[in-house]
Scaffold this active site. Structure first.
Site, mmCIF file in Angstrom:
data_model
loop_
_atom_site.group_PDB
_atom_site.id
_atom_site.type_symbol
_atom_site.label_atom_id
_atom_site.label_comp_id
_atom_site.label_asym_id
_atom_site.label_seq_id
_atom_site.Cartn_x
_atom_site.Cartn_y
_atom_site.Cartn_z
ATOM 1 C CG PHE A 197 -1.581 1.228 1.612
ATOM 2 C CD1 PHE A 197 -2.199 2.048 0.675
ATOM 3 C CD2 PHE A 197 -1.580 1.619 2.946
ATOM 4 C CE1 PHE A 197 -2.804 3.246 1.057
ATOM 5 C CE2 PHE A 197 -2.188 2.801 3.340
ATOM 6 C CZ PHE A 197 -2.783 3.622 2.397
ATOM 7 C CB SER A 230 6.777 -5.252 7.532
ATOM 8 O OG SER A 230 6.213 -5.900 8.668
ATOM 9 C CG ASN A 253 19.437 -9.480 4.604
ATOM 10 O OD1 ASN A 253 20.558 -9.749 5.008
ATOM 11 N ND2 ASN A 253 18.448 -10.371 4.566
ATOM 12 C CB ALA A 256 8.434 1.713 7.122
ATOM 13 C CE1 TYR A 313 4.184 -4.050 11.253
ATOM 14 C CE2 TYR A 313 3.133 -2.724 12.946
ATOM 15 C CZ TYR A 313 3.648 -2.842 11.671
ATOM 16 O OH TYR A 313 3.637 -1.753 10.828
ATOM 17 N NE ARG A 360 -3.868 -1.930 7.287
ATOM 18 C CZ ARG A 360 -2.639 -1.654 6.841
ATOM 19 N NH1 ARG A 360 -1.763 -1.073 7.623
ATOM 20 N NH2 ARG A 360 -2.305 -1.950 5.610
HETATM 21 N N1 UDP Z 1 -11.440 -2.326 14.190
HETATM 22 C C1 UDP Z 1 -12.806 -2.535 14.260
HETATM 23 N N2 UDP Z 1 -13.417 -3.292 13.300
HETATM 24 C C2 UDP Z 1 -12.746 -3.858 12.258
HETATM 25 C C3 UDP Z 1 -11.350 -3.610 12.168
HETATM 26 C C4 UDP Z 1 -10.723 -2.850 13.151
HETATM 27 O O1 UDP Z 1 -13.469 -2.030 15.179
HETATM 28 O O2 UDP Z 1 -13.383 -4.539 11.428
HETATM 29 C C5 UDP Z 1 -10.784 -1.515 15.236
HETATM 30 C C6 UDP Z 1 -9.595 -2.176 15.893
HETATM 31 O O3 UDP Z 1 -9.967 -3.013 16.970
HETATM 32 C C7 UDP Z 1 -8.800 -0.960 16.353
HETATM 33 C C8 UDP Z 1 -9.114 0.093 15.283
HETATM 34 O O4 UDP Z 1 -10.297 -0.337 14.626
HETATM 35 O O5 UDP Z 1 -9.269 -0.508 17.597
HETATM 36 C C9 UDP Z 1 -8.031 0.261 14.242
HETATM 37 O O6 UDP Z 1 -7.688 -1.016 13.796
HETATM 38 P P1 UDP Z 1 -6.724 -1.279 12.579
HETATM 39 O O7 UDP Z 1 -6.657 -2.751 12.385
HETATM 40 O O8 UDP Z 1 -7.147 -0.453 11.423
HETATM 41 O O9 UDP Z 1 -5.306 -0.719 13.018
HETATM 42 P P2 UDP Z 1 -4.515 -0.631 14.412
HETATM 43 O O10 UDP Z 1 -4.534 0.818 14.714
HETATM 44 O O11 UDP Z 1 -5.203 -1.419 15.475
HETATM 45 O O12 UDP Z 1 -3.179 -1.162 14.065
#
Ligand code: UDP
Length: 318
Positions: free
Chosen positions: A17, A83, A107, A122, A153, A194
């Site tokens: 992305f 990643s 690397n 990043a 991660y 996400r």
């Molecule tokens: N989240 C949610 N529903 C989804 C996906 C994510 O409520 O279908 C919530 C998740 O629990 C977090 C926030 O949205 O609190 C952001 O999640 P994301 O996976 O986008 O990234 P993060 O900031 O957690 O790495």
């Protein structure tokens, strides 16, 4: 400078992305780009147009950067972007995530050292874990569970920062560390799990929108073009300490879900699912350093960025 007279940038994770947007913007600004990807979470479609348009200025190397990286010719910058980056991806690929953050970064640093190139890694707001300091400044050491499901991660990225600083201190390599906060835009995978892509694909299909927990946890969302502009400013700066890049506009997850439902004109309703383990309760970048050192400020308003992202997702949702 390359023999073609253009500075040459290696991007690991170039089909991802952010990697693909970086590649595109750098090509537009007159750089030659070598993109490396093994397509585990990257997508060939993300770079299909770039390959068509850029001609000799873009070279693709299909390779897993956790193994020794070999690039012919001069290199001026190495951008370490490879990643898995979404929680479901890195929990699905825990060992690969740890390997790419550690061995992949090693690397990429080795390549930068051999080529006398500037190196940037990043990093992520995840180095702050579930933060007890709010908003998060670069001086905050974080609150990370070292053995939880997200640790693959978080700790890989923290190790990558440590390794980067060790190369800077030991080998005097010119290194940069960017801590990226939640970013959204076209080319996110529909099913990467996400919040923004999940809510958009659900809303566009009029399916239930899945909010985790009670939706009161907060995030701050940055549009990808703002992020890329900040990354290139940092790449060209003389700064070696970490810099946060993110949009300080903070909102609850429920609020972003409601906004996406409204903006897509969807009939979806919100349903609540259990909160994932160690899900950070709040997140907002302090961007004082980016403002003062880079003269950077996010420009794209949330609604404007969401319109462009929804447009992209409409073409992808079947
Ligand atoms: N989240 C949610 N529903 C989804 C996906 C994510 O409520 O279908 C919530 C998740 O629990 C977090 C926030 O949205 O609190 C952001 O999640 P994301 O996976 O986008 O990234 P993060 O900031 O957690 O790495």
């Amino acid at each position: 400078m390359t023999t073609f007279g253009k500075p040459r940038v290696v991007i690991t994770g170039a089909a991802g992305f952010i990697g693909s947007h970086l590649a595109e913007t750098l090509l537009d600004r007159g750089y030659a780009v070598v993109g490396i990807d093994n397509f585990v979470t990257g997508d060939r479609e993300n770079i299909a147009d770039i390959i068509k348009r850029a001609g000799h200025d873009f070279t693709l190397i299909e390779h897993n950067v956790s193994n020794y990286i070999s690039v012919d010719g001069p290199v001026d910058y190495v951008l370490n972007w490879a990643s898995p980056a979404s929680p479901i991806d890195y929990m699905d690929l825990p060992i690969q995530t740890l390997k790419v953050g550690s061995l992949g970064t090693l690397n990429a640093l080795g390549l930068a050292k051999a080529k006398h190139a500037v190196f940037m890694t990043a990093s992520t707001s995840e180095v702050y874990g579930d933060p007890l300091e709010h908003p998060q400044k670069e001086t905050y050491w974080g609150h990370v569970n070292p053995i939880g499901p997200r640790s693959v991660y978080d700790e890989a990225k923290r190790f990558a920062e440590a390794l980067t600083m060790a190369y800077h201190r030991t080998h005097k390599l010119d290194t940069k560390i960017v801590r990226i906060f939640n970013t959204y835009g076209p080319r996110m995978r529909l099913n990467d799990g996400r919040a923004v892509p999940a809510f958009m694909s659900q809303a566009l299909r009029n399916e239930d929108v899945t909010v985790f927990g009670d939706g009161s946890q907060t995030r701050s969302f940055t549009y990808v073009s703002d992020l890329v502009d900040g990354i290139i400013r940092l790449m060209l700066s003389s700064e070696n300490d970490p810099v946060n890049l993110g949009n300080p506009r903070e909102m609850t997850i429920k609020e972003i879900a409601e906004t996406i439902i409204r903006m897509t004109g969807s009939k979806s309703r919100i349903i609540y699912k259990p909160l994932p383990v160690d899900d950070p309760k709040q997140r907002q970048p302090d961007i004082t350093r980016a403002r003062t050192i880079l003269g950077w400020e996010p420009k794209v308003q949330l609604e404007e960025g969401l319109v462009k992202t929804i447009e992209y997702f409409r073409t992808k949702v079947k």
